[in-house]
Design a protein around this motif. Structure first.
Motif, PDB file in Angstrom:
ATOM      1  N   ILE A   9     -46.903 -43.318 -20.027  1.00  0.00           N
ATOM      2  CA  ILE A   9     -46.853 -44.545 -20.829  1.00  0.00           C
ATOM      3  C   ILE A   9     -45.396 -44.694 -21.261  1.00  0.00           C
ATOM      4  N   TYR A  11     -41.887 -45.902 -23.070  1.00  0.00           N
ATOM      5  CA  TYR A  11     -41.322 -46.233 -24.385  1.00  0.00           C
ATOM      6  C   TYR A  11     -40.928 -47.691 -24.378  1.00  0.00           C
ATOM      7  N   HIS A  17     -36.841 -51.089 -16.294  1.00  0.00           N
ATOM      8  CA  HIS A  17     -35.917 -51.229 -15.156  1.00  0.00           C
ATOM      9  C   HIS A  17     -36.575 -50.663 -13.901  1.00  0.00           C
ATOM     10  N   THR A  23     -42.357 -45.679 -10.682  1.00  0.00           N
ATOM     11  CA  THR A  23     -43.544 -44.862 -10.942  1.00  0.00           C
ATOM     12  C   THR A  23     -44.805 -45.716 -10.849  1.00  0.00           C
ATOM     13  N   ASP A  48     -45.946 -46.447 -24.840  1.00  0.00           N
ATOM     14  CA  ASP A  48     -45.811 -45.381 -25.834  1.00  0.00           C
ATOM     15  C   ASP A  48     -45.045 -46.007 -26.999  1.00  0.00           C
ATOM     16  N   GLY A 254     -41.987 -38.834 -13.829  1.00  0.00           N
ATOM     17  CA  GLY A 254     -40.646 -38.596 -13.310  1.00  0.00           C
ATOM     18  C   GLY A 254     -40.253 -37.164 -13.658  1.00  0.00           C
ATOM     19  N   ASP A 256     -38.015 -35.981 -15.294  1.00  0.00           N
ATOM     20  CA  ASP A 256     -37.513 -35.812 -16.657  1.00  0.00           C
ATOM     21  C   ASP A 256     -38.582 -35.331 -17.629  1.00  0.00           C
ATOM     22  N   ILE A 257     -39.852 -35.520 -17.277  1.00  0.00           N
ATOM     23  CA  ILE A 257     -40.879 -35.173 -18.260  1.00  0.00           C
ATOM     24  C   ILE A 257     -41.838 -34.103 -17.729  1.00  0.00           C
ATOM     25  N   TRP A 286     -34.028 -42.578  -9.576  1.00  0.00           N
ATOM     26  CA  TRP A 286     -33.130 -43.558  -8.964  1.00  0.00           C
ATOM     27  C   TRP A 286     -31.827 -43.471  -9.728  1.00  0.00           C
ATOM     28  N   ILE A 293     -30.436 -43.961 -13.490  1.00  0.00           N
ATOM     29  CA  ILE A 293     -30.485 -45.331 -14.008  1.00  0.00           C
ATOM     30  C   ILE A 293     -31.178 -45.301 -15.369  1.00  0.00           C
TER      31      ILE A 293
HETATM   32  N1  MSP Z   1     -42.956 -42.220 -23.211  1.00  0.00           N
HETATM   33  C1  MSP Z   1     -42.597 -41.131 -22.390  1.00  0.00           C
HETATM   34  C2  MSP Z   1     -43.732 -40.736 -21.498  1.00  0.00           C
HETATM   35  C3  MSP Z   1     -44.984 -40.362 -22.163  1.00  0.00           C
HETATM   36  S1  MSP Z   1     -46.273 -40.034 -21.064  1.00  0.00           S
HETATM   37  C4  MSP Z   1     -47.466 -39.355 -21.964  1.00  0.00           C
HETATM   38  C5  MSP Z   1     -41.379 -41.534 -21.559  1.00  0.00           C
HETATM   39  N2  MSP Z   1     -41.199 -42.841 -21.376  1.00  0.00           N
HETATM   40  S2  MSP Z   1     -39.978 -43.525 -20.586  1.00  0.00           S
HETATM   41  O1  MSP Z   1     -40.054 -44.935 -20.856  1.00  0.00           O
HETATM   42  O2  MSP Z   1     -38.764 -42.859 -20.899  1.00  0.00           O
HETATM   43  O3  MSP Z   1     -40.314 -43.471 -19.094  1.00  0.00           O
HETATM   44  C6  MSP Z   1     -40.524 -42.341 -18.433  1.00  0.00           C
HETATM   45  C7  MSP Z   1     -40.781 -42.544 -16.959  1.00  0.00           C
HETATM   46  O4  MSP Z   1     -40.114 -43.679 -16.377  1.00  0.00           O
HETATM   47  C8  MSP Z   1     -40.181 -41.379 -16.214  1.00  0.00           C
HETATM   48  O5  MSP Z   1     -40.941 -40.224 -16.283  1.00  0.00           O
HETATM   49  C9  MSP Z   1     -40.147 -41.937 -14.834  1.00  0.00           C
HETATM   50  O6  MSP Z   1     -41.445 -41.916 -14.326  1.00  0.00           O
HETATM   51  C10 MSP Z   1     -39.695 -43.378 -15.078  1.00  0.00           C
HETATM   52  N3  MSP Z   1     -38.225 -43.494 -14.995  1.00  0.00           N
HETATM   53  C11 MSP Z   1     -37.364 -43.892 -15.967  1.00  0.00           C
HETATM   54  N4  MSP Z   1     -36.090 -43.903 -15.460  1.00  0.00           N
HETATM   55  C12 MSP Z   1     -36.120 -43.509 -14.164  1.00  0.00           C
HETATM   56  C13 MSP Z   1     -35.188 -43.471 -13.106  1.00  0.00           C
HETATM   57  N5  MSP Z   1     -33.915 -43.757 -13.267  1.00  0.00           N
HETATM   58  N6  MSP Z   1     -35.654 -43.162 -11.874  1.00  0.00           N
HETATM   59  C14 MSP Z   1     -36.968 -42.943 -11.616  1.00  0.00           C
HETATM   60  N7  MSP Z   1     -37.875 -42.990 -12.584  1.00  0.00           N
HETATM   61  C15 MSP Z   1     -37.483 -43.041 -13.906  1.00  0.00           C
HETATM   62  O7  MSP Z   1     -40.696 -40.649 -21.114  1.00  0.00           O
END
Ligand code: MSP
Length: 495
Positions: A9, A11, A17, A23, A48, A254, A256-257, A286, A293
């Protein structure tokens, strides 16, 4: 057969973007694939909406938090509509049902003795909403995002995560839980290094779900957020959706998490005595100019802009074809255009266009009734087999490569047979075979580029919809008496 698919979910402190779109498009493509294969799919996505970062974003923009979360979650929903995302449910963590679920789970764990009160002494990174240990205490930068962290010292409730370390390690070793495979060791090493207990409340953060304890802390945003995968399908009421779909089959995240999803999340489920997700797939980033990004880097690529310029399906196609799912990919407009012109304009678009043109001029638009060429039928069967394997392994780019074997074969077949030449006496057989092949291509492409696949289907003169018909259409013969429809250019060439 059921399948439960989730995205993180997102933020909503900022606008989405292409990283976020990536995803969600991946999850959507898999959901569509399984629907076509006859599965009953539940596809959950959402926003979120708690935590310090969102609170600060609202302050900065001089609007109330409610205004910010309502406005931005709507922006996400609109983007998902634009990107043709077929989610079953869009969850917002500010929904009362979710908040109640989080509090109930908190209470349950407290009663079980898996939460205890202690003192958190350490660092916190607001942009990542994570507790982290800085590499250098003198200049405490977040080890993940390299931005300054704040030092906090406050009473807090902790989740006894360490208790579940052994059980989790065993599950990871014995299952396909961590995907791609090359991430497995990384996660196992992290567990073996010793799992800590996690702080799951914040004392001075006002924007969050209040803890069901006398102190009235707010619940740590990640504890709150992970629970969306339970509240989103009715865990609290133990309702039919929960009973039917739990556990998740594929959760997309992604890289990152990873720690939150491959460690904290399953430990939480173990504490709740719930079956663990089958697979959590962490894809790559990406990048642009080699940097991830992200809004903070100021290198955002807007999905809306790409859709305006090229159309939706080229974006969906590019993101899943350009890099092997799981690895990072550098985005550039040049790269996009190159892929678009070569695969969609030259290979697919041209194949469809010239076939329709020939059927129109050589057969008065009627496909007729013939037997497709045996080599083509054999190739189509093996391509479909491989395609299914790749899709089930969440290898999107490789699945598309399989489809392209058929596309390339058909283009070569037309070139070699040249049904336009004077005196060609098997025009009908050649064109029937080509249409037969394109029909199969359009069925396999439907999860990736649903609108274009439908357009191809309709231009060929078929009734219905390849997605609704599903993969069982592959067993059916081309109905007799089919007449092609007006020809349109699928993908205009870009200079
Ligand atoms: N809110 C948390 C997730 C909670 S899930 C229980 C979060 N949100 S986020 O808005 O930061 O988005 C996370 C997801 O967006 C990443 O895990 C990934 O799937 C996607 N991406 C955000 N930037 C990205 C890139 N530059 N490239 C690929 N995917 C990325 O973390």
């Amino acid at each position: 057969m059921k399948i439960y698919i989730t995205t993180p979910i997102y933020y909503i402190n900022a606008e989405p973007h292409i990283g976020h779109a990536y995803t969600t498009i991946a999850a959507d493509t898999l959901a569509r694939f399984y629907r076509m294969a006859g599965y009953d799919v539940f596809f959950l996505t959402g926003t979120d909406e708690h935590g310090q970062k969102i609170y600060e974003a609202a302050k900065k923009q001089n609007i109330t938090i409610k205004e910010l979360v309502d406005r931005n979650s709507e922006i996400y929903k609109k983007l998902w509509d634009m990107l043709n995302i077929s989610y079953t449910r869009f969850i917002r963590t500010t929904e009362p049902e979710h908040e109640e679920t989080v509090r109930k789970i908190f209470t349950k764990l407290l009663e079980k003795g898996d939460l205890y009160k202690g003192e958190y002494e350490g660092y916190y990174c607001t942009p990542c909403e994570s507790y982290a240990i800085p590499e250098d205490e003198k200049s405490p930068l977040c080890p993940d995002c390299k931005r300054p962290m704040s030092k906090i010292s406050e009473p807090s409730y902790f989740f006894r995560m360490s208790k579940y370390a052994k059980q989790l390690e065993k599950y990871i070793e014995e299952n396909d839980f961590v995907k791609p495979d090359f991430r497995k060791n990384e996660v196992i090493n992290f567990i073996r290094a010793g799992l800590y207990d996690v702080s799951i409340t914040r004392k001075n953060v006002e924007w969050g779900i209040s803890s069901p304890t006398p102190e009235n802390y707010t619940i740590y945003v990640w504890f709150d957020a992970l629970i969306n995968y339970l509240s989103g399908i009715g865990y609290l009421q133990n309702d039919t959706r929960f009973l039917k779909y739990w556990p998740p089959d594929v959760q997309f995240i992604g890289k990152d998490i990873i720690r939150f999803h491959h460690i904290i999340w399953p430990c939480l489920l173990l504490a709740l005595d719930l079956p663990l997700p089958k697979t959590i797939f962490a894809h790559g980033w990406w990048t642009s100019g080699k940097d991830k990004i992200s809004k903070s880097k100021g290198n955002i690529v807007s999905p809306q802009k790409i859709v305006e310029e090229y159309g939706l399906d080229p974006l969906r196609y590019f993101l899943l074809r350009e890099v092997s799912f799981g690895l990072d990919g550098e985005y550039s407009e040049e790269g996009f255009k190159k892929r678009y012109n070569s695969d969609l304009v030259n290979d697919l678009g041209n194949l469809v266009n010239r076939t329709l043109n020939l059927v129109e001029t050589k057969m008065s638009g009627r496909i007729g009734n013939q037997t497709p060429k045996t080599t083509l039928v054999k190739l189509a069967i093996s391509v479909f087999e491989e395609y299914q394997k790749k899709m089930k392994a969440i290898a999107f780019s490789e699945a598309l490569e399989e489809i392209w074997k058929l596309v390339s074969y058909l283009n070569r077949f037309l070139d070699e047979e040249a049904p336009w030449r004077e005196g060609c006496n098997n025009v009908r057989e050649i064109l029937y075979s080509t249409v037969y092949g394109i029909r199969i291509v359009s069925i396999m492409l439907a999860p990736f580029i649903p609108a274009s696949s439908l357009r191809i289907w309709q231009m060929l003169g078929f009734d219905g919809d390849p997605e609704m018909g599903g993969f069982k259409l592959l067993k059916q013969e081309i109905p007799e008496g089919i007449k092609i429809k007006k020809r349109e250019i699928l993908f205009p060439r870009k200079k």
